[in-house]
Design an enzyme around this catalytic site. Structure first.
Site, PDB file in Angstrom:
ATOM      1  N   LYS A  35     -10.043  13.044   7.920  1.00 40.45           N
ATOM      2  CA  LYS A  35      -9.405  12.670   9.336  1.00 40.45           C
ATOM      3  C   LYS A  35      -9.503  14.056  10.218  1.00 40.45           C
ATOM      4  O   LYS A  35      -9.489  15.393   9.765  1.00 40.45           O
ATOM      5  CB  LYS A  35      -8.198  12.516   9.197  1.00 40.45           C
ATOM      6  CG  LYS A  35      -8.085  10.886   8.702  1.00 40.45           C
ATOM      7  CD  LYS A  35      -6.365  10.267   8.797  1.00 40.45           C
ATOM      8  CE  LYS A  35      -6.431   9.245   8.199  1.00 40.45           C
ATOM      9  NZ  LYS A  35      -6.927   7.720   8.725  1.00 40.45           N
ATOM     10  N   LYS A  63       0.984  -1.220   0.077  1.00 41.07           N
ATOM     11  CA  LYS A  63       0.144   0.067  -0.001  1.00 41.07           C
ATOM     12  C   LYS A  63       0.697   1.350  -0.089  1.00 41.07           C
ATOM     13  O   LYS A  63       1.550   1.415   0.843  1.00 41.07           O
ATOM     14  CB  LYS A  63      -1.011  -0.043   1.288  1.00 41.07           C
ATOM     15  CG  LYS A  63      -1.661   1.429   1.692  1.00 41.07           C
ATOM     16  CD  LYS A  63      -2.530   1.280   2.750  1.00 41.07           C
ATOM     17  CE  LYS A  63      -3.167   2.709   3.133  1.00 41.07           C
ATOM     18  NZ  LYS A  63      -3.854   2.928   4.276  1.00 41.07           N
ATOM     19  N   GLU A  91      -9.414   3.739   2.516  1.00 42.48           N
ATOM     20  CA  GLU A  91      -8.934   3.596   1.172  1.00 42.48           C
ATOM     21  C   GLU A  91      -7.743   2.570   0.952  1.00 42.48           C
ATOM     22  O   GLU A  91      -7.552   2.212  -0.467  1.00 42.48           O
ATOM     23  CB  GLU A  91      -8.129   5.182   0.880  1.00 42.48           C
ATOM     24  CG  GLU A  91      -6.749   5.443   1.337  1.00 42.48           C
ATOM     25  CD  GLU A  91      -6.408   5.091   2.613  1.00 42.48           C
ATOM     26  OE1 GLU A  91      -7.645   5.306   3.513  1.00 42.48           O
ATOM     27  OE2 GLU A  91      -5.500   5.098   3.035  1.00 42.48           O
ATOM     28  N   ASP A 151     -11.989   7.157   4.005  1.00 40.94           N
ATOM     29  CA  ASP A 151     -10.623   6.912   4.684  1.00 40.94           C
ATOM     30  C   ASP A 151     -10.390   5.342   4.697  1.00 40.94           C
ATOM     31  O   ASP A 151      -9.395   5.183   5.357  1.00 40.94           O
ATOM     32  CB  ASP A 151     -11.118   7.558   6.045  1.00 40.94           C
ATOM     33  CG  ASP A 151      -9.615   7.860   6.945  1.00 40.94           C
ATOM     34  OD1 ASP A 151      -8.735   7.780   6.133  1.00 40.94           O
ATOM     35  OD2 ASP A 151      -9.638   7.961   7.948  1.00 40.94           O
ATOM     36  N   ASP A 158      -2.631  10.268   3.326  1.00 41.44           N
ATOM     37  CA  ASP A 158      -3.882  10.119   3.688  1.00 41.44           C
ATOM     38  C   ASP A 158      -4.713  11.059   4.316  1.00 41.44           C
ATOM     39  O   ASP A 158      -4.556  11.059   5.708  1.00 41.44           O
ATOM     40  CB  ASP A 158      -3.976   8.642   4.427  1.00 41.44           C
ATOM     41  CG  ASP A 158      -5.392   8.082   4.542  1.00 41.44           C
ATOM     42  OD1 ASP A 158      -6.368   8.750   3.884  1.00 41.44           O
ATOM     43  OD2 ASP A 158      -5.488   7.220   5.609  1.00 41.44           O
ATOM     44  N   ASP A 167       1.813   6.678   5.326  1.00 41.00           N
ATOM     45  CA  ASP A 167       0.869   5.754   4.983  1.00 41.00           C
ATOM     46  C   ASP A 167       1.056   4.931   3.703  1.00 41.00           C
ATOM     47  O   ASP A 167       0.292   4.101   3.306  1.00 41.00           O
ATOM     48  CB  ASP A 167      -0.369   6.296   4.554  1.00 41.00           C
ATOM     49  CG  ASP A 167      -1.743   5.387   5.009  1.00 41.00           C
ATOM     50  OD1 ASP A 167      -1.461   4.438   5.672  1.00 41.00           O
ATOM     51  OD2 ASP A 167      -2.796   5.706   4.303  1.00 41.00           O
ATOM     52  N   ARG A 205      -7.642  -0.635   1.410  1.00 41.68           N
ATOM     53  CA  ARG A 205      -8.060  -1.927   0.901  1.00 41.68           C
ATOM     54  C   ARG A 205      -8.613  -1.560  -0.704  1.00 41.68           C
ATOM     55  O   ARG A 205      -8.623  -2.702  -1.282  1.00 41.68           O
ATOM     56  CB  ARG A 205      -9.061  -2.403   1.803  1.00 41.68           C
ATOM     57  CG  ARG A 205     -10.450  -1.565   2.017  1.00 41.68           C
ATOM     58  CD  ARG A 205     -11.209  -1.878   3.374  1.00 41.68           C
ATOM     59  NE  ARG A 205     -10.587  -1.323   4.433  1.00 41.68           N
ATOM     60  CZ  ARG A 205     -11.022  -1.178   5.614  1.00 41.68           C
ATOM     61  NH1 ARG A 205     -12.123  -2.193   5.535  1.00 41.68           N
ATOM     62  NH2 ARG A 205     -10.727  -0.934   6.664  1.00 41.68           N
TER      63      ARG A 205
HETATM   64  N1  BES Z   1      -4.050   4.745   7.069  1.00 42.00           N
HETATM   65  C1  BES Z   1      -5.168   4.497   7.928  1.00 42.00           C
HETATM   66  C2  BES Z   1      -4.759   3.701   8.808  1.00 42.00           C
HETATM   67  C3  BES Z   1      -3.607   4.205  10.130  1.00 42.00           C
HETATM   68  C4  BES Z   1      -3.962   4.692  11.250  1.00 42.00           C
HETATM   69  C5  BES Z   1      -2.225   4.030   9.531  1.00 42.00           C
HETATM   70  C6  BES Z   1      -3.185   5.076  11.946  1.00 42.00           C
HETATM   71  C7  BES Z   1      -1.143   4.354  10.605  1.00 42.00           C
HETATM   72  C8  BES Z   1      -1.774   4.830  11.795  1.00 42.00           C
HETATM   73  C9  BES Z   1      -6.214   3.766   7.046  1.00 42.00           C
HETATM   74  O1  BES Z   1      -6.479   4.323   5.862  1.00 42.00           O
HETATM   75  C10 BES Z   1      -7.577   4.323   7.584  1.00 42.00           C
HETATM   76  O2  BES Z   1      -7.671   5.511   7.892  1.00 42.00           O
HETATM   77  N2  BES Z   1      -8.206   3.360   8.446  1.00 42.00           N
HETATM   78  C11 BES Z   1      -9.500   3.668   9.020  1.00 42.00           C
HETATM   79  C12 BES Z   1     -10.463   2.664   8.639  1.00 42.00           C
HETATM   80  C13 BES Z   1     -11.635   2.986   9.114  1.00 42.00           C
HETATM   81  C14 BES Z   1     -12.311   4.245   8.313  1.00 42.00           C
HETATM   82  C15 BES Z   1     -12.670   1.826   8.759  1.00 42.00           C
HETATM   83  C16 BES Z   1      -9.186   3.559  10.632  1.00 42.00           C
HETATM   84  O3  BES Z   1      -8.492   2.715  10.963  1.00 42.00           O
HETATM   85  O4  BES Z   1      -9.687   4.400  11.321  1.00 42.00           O
HETATM   86 ZN    ZN Z   2      -4.492   5.032   4.961  1.00 38.74          ZN
HETATM   87 MN    MN Z   3      -7.435   6.202   5.624  1.00 35.67          MN
END
Ligand code: BES
Ligand code: ZN
Ligand code: MN
Length: 488
Positions: free
Chosen positions: A265, A253, A337, A335, A258, A276, A339
């Protein structure tokens, strides 16, 4: 962005010890017995080593820990680094011993004195791994320069191993440089350029541009990047060091930043999302290490490079998008994204290369940090033997990894009213439902591992082997997985 120190292997020459500049690193076993090099240091310092070995502080040191003496009299060195290490110790404690030296290594370098340590290669690797600083954007005195590493030893085999150690360390440093680089500099285009430079190591690098991705039908990946000025790209790296057998595929990825997209966010901590692209960075580091050590394996690295931005063209919550596989996805949360990027890249990898096995790496969920903190990467797999092989490799390299479940029960959380699936499954088991989403894009006969490195790719406090920021987690474990299972 520190260059790796050069490593000179020197024949034992006790008379050279007094004049050595920089750090001199000497080893003592727990029983306080001095080897011949330590005896010379002891004589030069008029018994300082013997007194240290008999002292309370030394008695409390664990294997691999050290005490530093500044400007030892009788020696030209600026510091004498005394490490408690048993002759037979290998692996993590030996790497930690080296790391304590790497952390303080300055311009004048170091002389390591090891008549016969079994773990000398681990000591050297630990030093190389920790002798890292991301100072590309420091203009003043904070710039980090490291001098040479000189190793005085009668171990004849160590010279042959040095090239491999340098390959591994430079792979880890490459990953860290990419992960630490801010997003205004490491755009998708700059990332692709840095990967194209790997062709100097005889890695075949191919960059797929947006029109190529459109033609291939990678709509879920393109949808993530459509709000950004930076063009989405997929970069394919091929290392063909093996025979004619099918390759193992590493998928990363690479979200260069992000913001969350329209599902924006919160501001606090958003700056961390410059990391990210950690999965893609790790894939790049592994490819470099494999090529530098001329691994006898066929390995494909494929990364999806996109930026997730809110914009008039950005995808909206509620959009329904068709993946390359043909399955449709209702994008509930822009967010989630990662996957959407991975599912297209994973499908492409299987269609084009028919890999014998596939590993994807992604900073995928905040939930994995809630589950495992910063100590362990979340490991998910559809194949027990493959999972076990990876967990063994990670353990041997001292890289934390913990298996979490997959299972059809979690599919309920991904049910969509309008499409084949939703891209989020709610708060319960957030890392598992993310992995379960990816599992739908894995063909039945492809052994697959998903590594959620959100907690391990970059750590605010640093680790023994890396300063704060990017760790390079996974480069060594994947290198070992390949060395143990797919080479020779
Ligand atoms: N890049 C983030 C996950 C992340 C969080 C990486 C903290 C490193 C540190 C990912 O794209 C994300 O935003 N995931 C969301 C998913 C949710 C919307 C289902 C999350 O973990 O809040
Ligand atoms: Zn992300
Ligand atoms: Mn995200």
């Amino acid at each position: 962005m520190s260059d790796l120190p050069s490593i000179d292997i020197l024949d034992p020459d006790l008379d050279a010890i007094a004049d050595a500049e920089g750090h001199v690193c000497v080893f003592l076993s727990g029983d306080g017995k001095l080897d011949k090099m330590a005896r010379r240091v002891n004589r030069l310092t008029r018994g300082a080593l013997e007194r240290l070995a008999a002292g309370e502080r030394f008695g409390k040191l664990k294997d691999g820990q050290s005490i530093s003496l500044a400007y030892p009299s009788g020696m030209a060195a600026e510091a004498l680094h005394v490490v408690r290490l048993e002759r037979r110790t290998k692996g993590t404690p030996a790497r930690e011993a080296g790391a304590s030296l790497g952390a303080v290594l300055g311009k004048s370098g170091a002389l390591i004195l090891s008549p016969g340590l079994k773990g000398l290669h681990d000591v050297i690797l630990g030093t190389l791994l920790r002798a890292y600083a991301f100072d590309a954007h420091m203009t003043g005195d904070d710039k980090h320069t490291v001098g040479d590493l000189r190793v005085m030893t009668s171990d004849a085999e160590i010279a042959e191993r040095v090239d491999t150690l340098r390959a591994l360390a430079s792979g880890v440093h490459f990953t860290r440089d990419l992960v630490n680089e801010p997003s205004n500099i490491l755009t998708t285009t700059e990332f692709a350029n840095r990967l194209e430079a790997l062709s100097a190591l005889e890695i075949n690098v191919e960059v797929l541009e947006e029109d190529d991705l459109e033609r291939l039908g990678m709509r879920t990946l393109l949808a993530v990047g459509q709000g950004s000025e930076s063009p989405s790209k997929v970069v394919v790296m091929e290392w063909a060091g093996g025979g004619s057998e099918k390759p193992i595929a590493l998928i990363g990825k690479g979200v260069v930043f992000d913001t969350g997209g329209i599902s924006l966010k919160p501001a606090a901590g958003m700056e961390d999302m410059t990391m990210d692209m950690g999965g893609a960075g790790t894939v790049a580091g592994v490819m470099q290490a494999l090529a530098m050590r001329k691994a006898q394996a066929n390995v494909i690295g494929i990364v999806g490079l996109v930026e997730n931005m809110p914009d008039g063209k950005a995808q909206r919550p509620g959009d329904v998008v068709t993946s390359m596989k043909g399955d449709t996805v209702e994008v509930i949360n822009t967010d989630a994204e990662g996957r959407l990027v991975l599912c297209d890249v994973m499908w492409y990898a299987q269609e084009r290369f028919e890999p014998v096995a596939m590993v994807d790496l992604a900073t995928l969920t905040g939930a994995v940090i809630i589950a495992l903190g910063h100590e362990n990467t979340g490991v998910f797999s559809n194949n027990d033997d493959f999972a076990k092989a990876f967990l063994n490799a990670a353990e041997a390299e001292g890289e934390g990894a913990w298996r979490l479940p997959l299972g059809p029960g979690y599919d309920k959380q991904l049910k969509s009213r309008f499409a084949d699936m939703k891209n989020v499954g709610g708060r319960p088991a957030g890392s598992v439902t993310a992995a379960q989403f990816l599992a739908r894009f894995v063909k039945d006969d492809t052994p697959w591992i998903h590594l959620d490195i959100a907690g391990t790719a970059s750590i605010a406090s640093g680790t023994t082997l890396s300063p704060k920021g990017a760790t390079g987690w996974g480069v060594l474990a994947l290198n070992r997985l390949i060395a143990d299972g797919y080479e020779g």
